[in-house]
Design a protein around this motif. Structure first.
Motif, PDB file in Angstrom:
ATOM      1  N   PHE A  28       9.239  -2.246 -42.243  1.00 50.22           N
ATOM      2  CA  PHE A  28       8.431  -2.017 -40.927  1.00 50.22           C
ATOM      3  C   PHE A  28       9.217  -1.418 -39.784  1.00 50.22           C
ATOM      4  O   PHE A  28       8.765  -0.218 -39.277  1.00 50.22           O
ATOM      5  CB  PHE A  28       7.632  -3.041 -40.626  1.00 50.22           C
ATOM      6  CG  PHE A  28       6.875  -3.767 -41.549  1.00 50.22           C
ATOM      7  CD1 PHE A  28       5.606  -3.201 -41.998  1.00 50.22           C
ATOM      8  CD2 PHE A  28       7.464  -4.767 -42.232  1.00 50.22           C
ATOM      9  CE1 PHE A  28       4.914  -3.904 -43.183  1.00 50.22           C
ATOM     10  CE2 PHE A  28       6.540  -5.483 -43.265  1.00 50.22           C
ATOM     11  CZ  PHE A  28       5.330  -4.700 -43.518  1.00 50.22           C
ATOM     12  N   CYS A  29      10.337  -1.588 -39.542  1.00 48.81           N
ATOM     13  CA  CYS A  29      11.318  -1.298 -38.325  1.00 48.81           C
ATOM     14  C   CYS A  29      12.291  -0.559 -38.668  1.00 48.81           C
ATOM     15  O   CYS A  29      12.916   0.148 -37.880  1.00 48.81           O
ATOM     16  CB  CYS A  29      11.426  -2.291 -37.376  1.00 48.81           C
ATOM     17  SG  CYS A  29      12.616  -3.622 -38.042  1.00 48.81           S
ATOM     18  N   GLY A  30      13.045  -0.509 -39.773  1.00 50.51           N
ATOM     19  CA  GLY A  30      14.250   0.001 -40.300  1.00 50.51           C
ATOM     20  C   GLY A  30      15.271  -0.679 -39.831  1.00 50.51           C
ATOM     21  O   GLY A  30      16.559  -0.230 -40.200  1.00 50.51           O
ATOM     22  N   GLU A  31      15.549  -1.841 -39.215  1.00 50.06           N
ATOM     23  CA  GLU A  31      16.542  -2.626 -38.760  1.00 50.06           C
ATOM     24  C   GLU A  31      17.004  -3.516 -40.341  1.00 50.06           C
ATOM     25  O   GLU A  31      16.270  -3.747 -40.916  1.00 50.06           O
ATOM     26  CB  GLU A  31      16.173  -3.559 -37.572  1.00 50.06           C
ATOM     27  CG  GLU A  31      16.065  -2.787 -36.287  1.00 50.06           C
ATOM     28  CD  GLU A  31      17.167  -2.109 -35.793  1.00 50.06           C
ATOM     29  OE1 GLU A  31      18.308  -2.514 -35.936  1.00 50.06           O
ATOM     30  OE2 GLU A  31      17.029  -0.839 -35.306  1.00 50.06           O
ATOM     31  N   PRO A  32      18.637  -3.580 -40.193  1.00 47.13           N
ATOM     32  CA  PRO A  32      18.725  -4.706 -41.340  1.00 47.13           C
ATOM     33  C   PRO A  32      18.274  -5.998 -41.157  1.00 47.13           C
ATOM     34  O   PRO A  32      18.153  -6.293 -40.027  1.00 47.13           O
ATOM     35  CB  PRO A  32      20.323  -4.711 -41.112  1.00 47.13           C
ATOM     36  CG  PRO A  32      20.509  -3.572 -39.971  1.00 47.13           C
ATOM     37  CD  PRO A  32      19.321  -3.236 -39.184  1.00 47.13           C
ATOM     38  N   MET A  33      17.813  -6.487 -42.237  1.00 48.23           N
ATOM     39  CA  MET A  33      17.153  -7.763 -42.127  1.00 48.23           C
ATOM     40  C   MET A  33      18.264  -8.868 -42.327  1.00 48.23           C
ATOM     41  O   MET A  33      19.421  -8.501 -43.032  1.00 48.23           O
ATOM     42  CB  MET A  33      16.239  -7.832 -43.470  1.00 48.23           C
ATOM     43  CG  MET A  33      15.059  -7.117 -43.136  1.00 48.23           C
ATOM     44  SD  MET A  33      13.788  -7.480 -44.453  1.00 48.23           S
ATOM     45  CE  MET A  33      14.463  -6.713 -45.842  1.00 48.23           C
ATOM     46  N   GLN A  34      18.179 -10.034 -42.245  1.00 48.04           N
ATOM     47  CA  GLN A  34      19.135 -11.205 -42.262  1.00 48.04           C
ATOM     48  C   GLN A  34      18.578 -11.941 -43.417  1.00 48.04           C
ATOM     49  O   GLN A  34      17.692 -12.369 -43.833  1.00 48.04           O
ATOM     50  CB  GLN A  34      19.372 -12.028 -41.012  1.00 48.04           C
ATOM     51  CG  GLN A  34      19.998 -11.256 -39.871  1.00 48.04           C
ATOM     52  CD  GLN A  34      19.845 -11.806 -38.538  1.00 48.04           C
ATOM     53  OE1 GLN A  34      19.428 -13.300 -38.662  1.00 48.04           O
ATOM     54  NE2 GLN A  34      20.145 -11.442 -37.492  1.00 48.04           N
ATOM     55  N   ASP A  39      16.094 -15.631 -49.298  1.00 43.42           N
ATOM     56  CA  ASP A  39      15.493 -14.105 -49.232  1.00 43.42           C
ATOM     57  C   ASP A  39      15.851 -13.375 -47.917  1.00 43.42           C
ATOM     58  O   ASP A  39      16.772 -13.860 -47.152  1.00 43.42           O
ATOM     59  CB  ASP A  39      14.074 -14.503 -49.128  1.00 43.42           C
ATOM     60  CG  ASP A  39      13.124 -13.145 -49.577  1.00 43.42           C
ATOM     61  OD1 ASP A  39      13.810 -12.106 -49.797  1.00 43.42           O
ATOM     62  OD2 ASP A  39      11.988 -13.198 -49.634  1.00 43.42           O
ATOM     63  N   TYR A  40      15.388 -12.355 -47.705  1.00 43.85           N
ATOM     64  CA  TYR A  40      15.594 -11.288 -46.345  1.00 43.85           C
ATOM     65  C   TYR A  40      14.613 -11.525 -45.609  1.00 43.85           C
ATOM     66  O   TYR A  40      13.331 -11.511 -45.749  1.00 43.85           O
ATOM     67  CB  TYR A  40      16.110 -10.236 -46.616  1.00 43.85           C
ATOM     68  CG  TYR A  40      17.468  -9.956 -47.460  1.00 43.85           C
ATOM     69  CD1 TYR A  40      18.632 -10.152 -46.786  1.00 43.85           C
ATOM     70  CD2 TYR A  40      17.516  -9.761 -48.928  1.00 43.85           C
ATOM     71  CE1 TYR A  40      19.941 -10.145 -47.542  1.00 43.85           C
ATOM     72  CE2 TYR A  40      18.720  -9.663 -49.351  1.00 43.85           C
ATOM     73  CZ  TYR A  40      19.974 -10.085 -48.693  1.00 43.85           C
ATOM     74  OH  TYR A  40      21.192  -9.774 -49.196  1.00 43.85           O
ATOM     75  N   LEU A  41      14.971 -11.589 -44.082  1.00 37.83           N
ATOM     76  CA  LEU A  41      13.940 -12.030 -43.115  1.00 37.83           C
ATOM     77  C   LEU A  41      14.278 -10.957 -41.938  1.00 37.83           C
ATOM     78  O   LEU A  41      15.490 -10.856 -41.565  1.00 37.83           O
ATOM     79  CB  LEU A  41      14.006 -13.360 -42.710  1.00 37.83           C
ATOM     80  CG  LEU A  41      13.020 -13.570 -41.628  1.00 37.83           C
ATOM     81  CD1 LEU A  41      11.640 -13.776 -41.746  1.00 37.83           C
ATOM     82  CD2 LEU A  41      13.409 -15.120 -40.961  1.00 37.83           C
ATOM     83  N   CYS A  42      13.275 -10.199 -41.430  1.00 38.27           N
ATOM     84  CA  CYS A  42      13.505  -9.330 -40.251  1.00 38.27           C
ATOM     85  C   CYS A  42      13.129 -10.258 -39.065  1.00 38.27           C
ATOM     86  O   CYS A  42      12.086 -10.642 -38.872  1.00 38.27           O
ATOM     87  CB  CYS A  42      12.841  -8.189 -40.486  1.00 38.27           C
ATOM     88  SG  CYS A  42      12.796  -6.998 -39.010  1.00 38.27           S
ATOM     89  N   ILE A  43      14.327 -10.647 -38.370  1.00 39.59           N
ATOM     90  CA  ILE A  43      14.060 -11.320 -37.147  1.00 39.59           C
ATOM     91  C   ILE A  43      13.290 -10.549 -36.242  1.00 39.59           C
ATOM     92  O   ILE A  43      12.338 -11.191 -35.362  1.00 39.59           O
ATOM     93  CB  ILE A  43      15.435 -11.549 -36.343  1.00 39.59           C
ATOM     94  CG1 ILE A  43      16.296 -12.552 -37.405  1.00 39.59           C
ATOM     95  CG2 ILE A  43      15.182 -12.488 -35.185  1.00 39.59           C
ATOM     96  CD1 ILE A  43      15.686 -13.690 -37.761  1.00 39.59           C
ATOM     97  N   ASP A  44      13.283  -9.375 -35.987  1.00 41.89           N
ATOM     98  CA  ASP A  44      12.772  -8.581 -34.760  1.00 41.89           C
ATOM     99  C   ASP A  44      11.204  -8.672 -35.094  1.00 41.89           C
ATOM    100  O   ASP A  44      10.205  -8.756 -34.161  1.00 41.89           O
ATOM    101  CB  ASP A  44      13.147  -6.930 -34.809  1.00 41.89           C
ATOM    102  CG  ASP A  44      14.380  -6.890 -34.297  1.00 41.89           C
ATOM    103  OD1 ASP A  44      14.902  -8.096 -33.643  1.00 41.89           O
ATOM    104  OD2 ASP A  44      15.227  -5.873 -34.625  1.00 41.89           O
TER     105      ASP A  44
END
Length: 55
Positions: A28-34, A39-44
């Motif tokens: 959605f935003c292109g930032e690296p997920m954590q 699994d991976y999660l986008c904090i932003d």
């Protein structure tokens, strides 16, 4: 022959260092997920918070 107790008390392992790697880009935003809970999660995109629901 069994090792002495003194030898076992003086035995230390080096600290475990886990390398930090960025996850894949958020679709959605292109930032690296954590990484979170396997699994991976986008904090932003998740509103800046992550944790169990408290009601």
């Amino acid at each position: 022959m069994a090792p002495d107790d003194d030898d076992m008390e003086n035995f230390e392992l080096p600290p475990l260092v886990i390398p930090k790697r960025d996850g894949p880009e958020c679709p959605f935003c292109g930032e690296p997920m954590q990484s979170a809970d396997g699994d991976y999660l986008c904090i932003d995109c998740n509103g800046g918070t992550y944790g169990p629901e408290t009601g």
